[in-house]
Write a protein that holds these residues in place. Structure first.
Motif, PDB file in Angstrom:
ATOM      1  N   LEU A   1       4.541  -1.095 -16.469  1.00  0.00           N
ATOM      2  CA  LEU A   1       4.559  -0.579 -15.031  1.00  0.00           C
ATOM      3  C   LEU A   1       4.586  -2.139 -14.103  1.00  0.00           C
ATOM      4  O   LEU A   1       3.709  -3.149 -14.324  1.00  0.00           O
ATOM      5  N   VAL A   2       5.833  -1.369 -13.567  1.00  0.00           N
ATOM      6  CA  VAL A   2       6.013  -2.198 -12.864  1.00  0.00           C
ATOM      7  C   VAL A   2       5.525  -2.250 -11.479  1.00  0.00           C
ATOM      8  O   VAL A   2       5.737  -3.541 -11.244  1.00  0.00           O
ATOM      9  N   ALA A   3       6.046  -1.402 -11.142  1.00  0.00           N
ATOM     10  CA  ALA A   3       6.646  -0.789  -9.216  1.00  0.00           C
ATOM     11  C   ALA A   3       6.545   0.522  -9.288  1.00  0.00           C
ATOM     12  O   ALA A   3       6.243   1.540  -9.895  1.00  0.00           O
ATOM     13  N   SER A   4       5.625   0.849  -8.294  1.00  0.00           N
ATOM     14  CA  SER A   4       5.153   2.172  -8.166  1.00  0.00           C
ATOM     15  C   SER A   4       5.698   2.457  -6.630  1.00  0.00           C
ATOM     16  O   SER A   4       5.031   1.262  -6.111  1.00  0.00           O
ATOM     17  N   ILE A   5       5.934   3.224  -6.404  1.00  0.00           N
ATOM     18  CA  ILE A   5       6.093   4.029  -4.781  1.00  0.00           C
ATOM     19  C   ILE A   5       5.480   5.214  -4.672  1.00  0.00           C
ATOM     20  O   ILE A   5       5.557   6.540  -5.345  1.00  0.00           O
ATOM     21  N   ARG A   6       4.434   5.651  -4.087  1.00  0.00           N
ATOM     22  CA  ARG A   6       3.614   7.489  -3.292  1.00  0.00           C
ATOM     23  C   ARG A   6       3.846   7.836  -2.106  1.00  0.00           C
ATOM     24  O   ARG A   6       4.426   6.632  -1.440  1.00  0.00           O
ATOM     25  N   SER A   7       3.515   8.664  -1.877  1.00  0.00           N
ATOM     26  CA  SER A   7       3.273   9.382  -0.566  1.00  0.00           C
ATOM     27  C   SER A   7       2.717   8.431  -0.063  1.00  0.00           C
ATOM     28  O   SER A   7       2.143   8.022   0.524  1.00  0.00           O
ATOM     29  N   GLY A   8       3.599   8.553   1.350  1.00  0.00           N
ATOM     30  CA  GLY A   8       2.983   7.201   3.106  1.00  0.00           C
ATOM     31  C   GLY A   8       3.749   6.062   2.544  1.00  0.00           C
ATOM     32  O   GLY A   8       3.416   4.886   2.990  1.00  0.00           O
ATOM     33  N   ASP A   9       4.476   6.355   0.969  1.00  0.00           N
ATOM     34  CA  ASP A   9       5.617   4.040   0.878  1.00  0.00           C
ATOM     35  C   ASP A   9       4.548   3.677   0.657  1.00  0.00           C
ATOM     36  O   ASP A   9       4.275   2.334   0.980  1.00  0.00           O
ATOM     37  N   ILE A  10       3.455   4.006   0.075  1.00  0.00           N
ATOM     38  CA  ILE A  10       2.252   3.670  -0.473  1.00  0.00           C
ATOM     39  C   ILE A  10       2.940   2.564  -2.041  1.00  0.00           C
ATOM     40  O   ILE A  10       3.353   3.287  -2.843  1.00  0.00           O
ATOM     41  N   THR A  11       2.594   1.240  -1.894  1.00  0.00           N
ATOM     42  CA  THR A  11       3.813   0.469  -3.011  1.00  0.00           C
ATOM     43  C   THR A  11       2.899   0.158  -3.912  1.00  0.00           C
ATOM     44  O   THR A  11       1.391  -1.408  -3.594  1.00  0.00           O
ATOM     45  N   ASN A  12       2.905  -0.509  -5.345  1.00  0.00           N
ATOM     46  CA  ASN A  12       2.491  -1.200  -6.151  1.00  0.00           C
ATOM     47  C   ASN A  12       3.109  -2.123  -6.968  1.00  0.00           C
ATOM     48  O   ASN A  12       3.949  -1.320  -7.091  1.00  0.00           O
ATOM     49  N   TYR A  13       2.729  -3.474  -7.370  1.00  0.00           N
ATOM     50  CA  TYR A  13       3.328  -3.610  -8.443  1.00  0.00           C
ATOM     51  C   TYR A  13       3.070  -4.722  -9.163  1.00  0.00           C
ATOM     52  O   TYR A  13       1.712  -5.700  -9.620  1.00  0.00           O
ATOM     53  N   ALA A  14       3.056  -5.367 -10.299  1.00  0.00           N
ATOM     54  CA  ALA A  14       3.148  -5.782 -11.286  1.00  0.00           C
ATOM     55  C   ALA A  14       2.842  -7.120 -10.886  1.00  0.00           C
ATOM     56  O   ALA A  14       3.058  -7.893  -9.881  1.00  0.00           O
ATOM     57  N   ASP A  15       1.618  -7.809 -11.027  1.00  0.00           N
ATOM     58  CA  ASP A  15       1.265  -9.566 -10.865  1.00  0.00           C
ATOM     59  C   ASP A  15       2.964 -10.855 -10.777  1.00  0.00           C
ATOM     60  O   ASP A  15       3.482 -11.147 -10.452  1.00  0.00           O
ATOM     61  N   SER A  16       3.189 -10.150 -12.164  1.00  0.00           N
ATOM     62  CA  SER A  16       4.275 -10.562 -12.884  1.00  0.00           C
ATOM     63  C   SER A  16       5.685 -11.076 -12.464  1.00  0.00           C
ATOM     64  O   SER A  16       6.939 -11.480 -12.114  1.00  0.00           O
ATOM     65  N   VAL A  17       5.760  -9.416 -11.070  1.00  0.00           N
ATOM     66  CA  VAL A  17       6.852  -9.441 -10.153  1.00  0.00           C
ATOM     67  C   VAL A  17       6.350  -9.518  -8.654  1.00  0.00           C
ATOM     68  O   VAL A  17       7.763  -9.280  -8.107  1.00  0.00           O
ATOM     69  N   LYS A  18       5.567  -9.653  -8.096  1.00  0.00           N
ATOM     70  CA  LYS A  18       5.080  -9.604  -7.454  1.00  0.00           C
ATOM     71  C   LYS A  18       5.723 -10.793  -6.022  1.00  0.00           C
ATOM     72  O   LYS A  18       6.101 -12.175  -6.306  1.00  0.00           O
TER      73      LYS A  18
ATOM     74  N   SER B   1       7.618  18.735  -4.714  1.00  0.00           N
ATOM     75  CA  SER B   1       6.579  17.539  -4.755  1.00  0.00           C
ATOM     76  C   SER B   1       6.544  16.852  -5.522  1.00  0.00           C
ATOM     77  O   SER B   1       5.583  16.734  -6.747  1.00  0.00           O
ATOM     78  N   ILE B   2       7.179  15.957  -5.293  1.00  0.00           N
ATOM     79  CA  ILE B   2       7.079  14.116  -6.142  1.00  0.00           C
ATOM     80  C   ILE B   2       5.649  13.373  -5.902  1.00  0.00           C
ATOM     81  O   ILE B   2       5.702  13.155  -4.055  1.00  0.00           O
ATOM     82  N   TYR B   3       5.168  13.237  -6.637  1.00  0.00           N
ATOM     83  CA  TYR B   3       3.452  12.641  -6.667  1.00  0.00           C
ATOM     84  C   TYR B   3       4.200  10.733  -6.351  1.00  0.00           C
ATOM     85  O   TYR B   3       4.168  10.033  -5.403  1.00  0.00           O
ATOM     86  N   ALA B   4       4.648  10.710  -7.308  1.00  0.00           N
ATOM     87  CA  ALA B   4       5.218   9.306  -7.863  1.00  0.00           C
ATOM     88  C   ALA B   4       6.256   9.029  -7.925  1.00  0.00           C
ATOM     89  O   ALA B   4       6.194   9.952  -8.882  1.00  0.00           O
ATOM     90  N   MET B   5       7.459   8.029  -8.240  1.00  0.00           N
ATOM     91  CA  MET B   5       7.973   7.346  -8.534  1.00  0.00           C
ATOM     92  C   MET B   5       7.557   6.056  -9.057  1.00  0.00           C
ATOM     93  O   MET B   5       7.300   5.026  -8.412  1.00  0.00           O
ATOM     94  N   ARG B   6       7.842   5.433 -10.326  1.00  0.00           N
ATOM     95  CA  ARG B   6       7.513   4.166 -10.797  1.00  0.00           C
ATOM     96  C   ARG B   6       9.015   3.709 -11.505  1.00  0.00           C
ATOM     97  O   ARG B   6       9.891   4.486 -12.184  1.00  0.00           O
ATOM     98  N   TRP B   7       8.270   2.290 -11.465  1.00  0.00           N
ATOM     99  CA  TRP B   7       9.582   1.646 -12.941  1.00  0.00           C
ATOM    100  C   TRP B   7       8.639   1.086 -13.673  1.00  0.00           C
ATOM    101  O   TRP B   7       7.493   0.018 -13.101  1.00  0.00           O
ATOM    102  N   TYR B   8       9.022   1.071 -14.747  1.00  0.00           N
ATOM    103  CA  TYR B   8       7.976   0.798 -16.433  1.00  0.00           C
ATOM    104  C   TYR B   8       9.342  -0.451 -17.451  1.00  0.00           C
ATOM    105  O   TYR B   8      10.453   0.200 -16.584  1.00  0.00           O
ATOM    106  N   ARG B   9       8.671  -1.586 -17.731  1.00  0.00           N
ATOM    107  CA  ARG B   9       9.770  -1.865 -18.531  1.00  0.00           C
ATOM    108  C   ARG B   9       8.624  -2.156 -20.208  1.00  0.00           C
ATOM    109  O   ARG B   9       7.798  -2.478 -19.990  1.00  0.00           O
ATOM    110  N   GLN B  10      10.007  -2.140 -20.950  1.00  0.00           N
ATOM    111  CA  GLN B  10      10.042  -2.538 -22.492  1.00  0.00           C
ATOM    112  C   GLN B  10      10.357  -3.866 -23.187  1.00  0.00           C
ATOM    113  O   GLN B  10      11.719  -3.471 -23.245  1.00  0.00           O
TER     114      GLN B  10
END
Length: 117
Positions: free
Chosen positions: A47-64, A30-39
């Protein structure tokens, strides 16, 4: 036990592209979300980007517009396609998976991305 294995980092020139992969294995359900972070050195993890159920995605403004996150549910794998890379993208990139009824966080070991001429 859950393991996240990242790959795809490296050295690239400004304007170049890289594709990161993160494969999750083990007892992961039951994966809820998968994300990429960077340091980056001397900076907080972001947080750089995330994807969750329904393929809903979000991005940091710096990488959009430059980065694209996607997933292969059959392989429990998340990808980060990075285009038009700039030196400010230099960082260690970490994969994060939130899964299970307790929404447990799992982390990869990190992969270095260096953008330099």
């Amino acid at each position: 036990q859950v393991q996240l294995v990242e790959s795809g980092g490296g050295l690239v020139q400004p304007g170049g592209s890289l594709r990161l992969s993160c494969a999750a294995s083990g007892s992961i359900f039951s994966i809820y979300a998968m994300r990429w972070y960077r340091q980056a050195p001397g900076k907080q993890r972001e947080l750089v980007a995330s994807i969750r159920s329904g393929d809903i995605t979000n991005y940091a403004d710096s990488v959009k517009g430059r980065f694209t996150i996607s997933r292969d549910n059959a392989k429990n794998t998340v990808y980060l396609q990075m285009e038009t890379l700039i030196p400010e993208d230099t960082a260690v990139y970490f994969c994060n998976v939130v899964a299970g009824t307790l929404l447990t966080n799992y982390w990869g070991q990190g992969t270095q991305v260096t953008v330099s001429s």
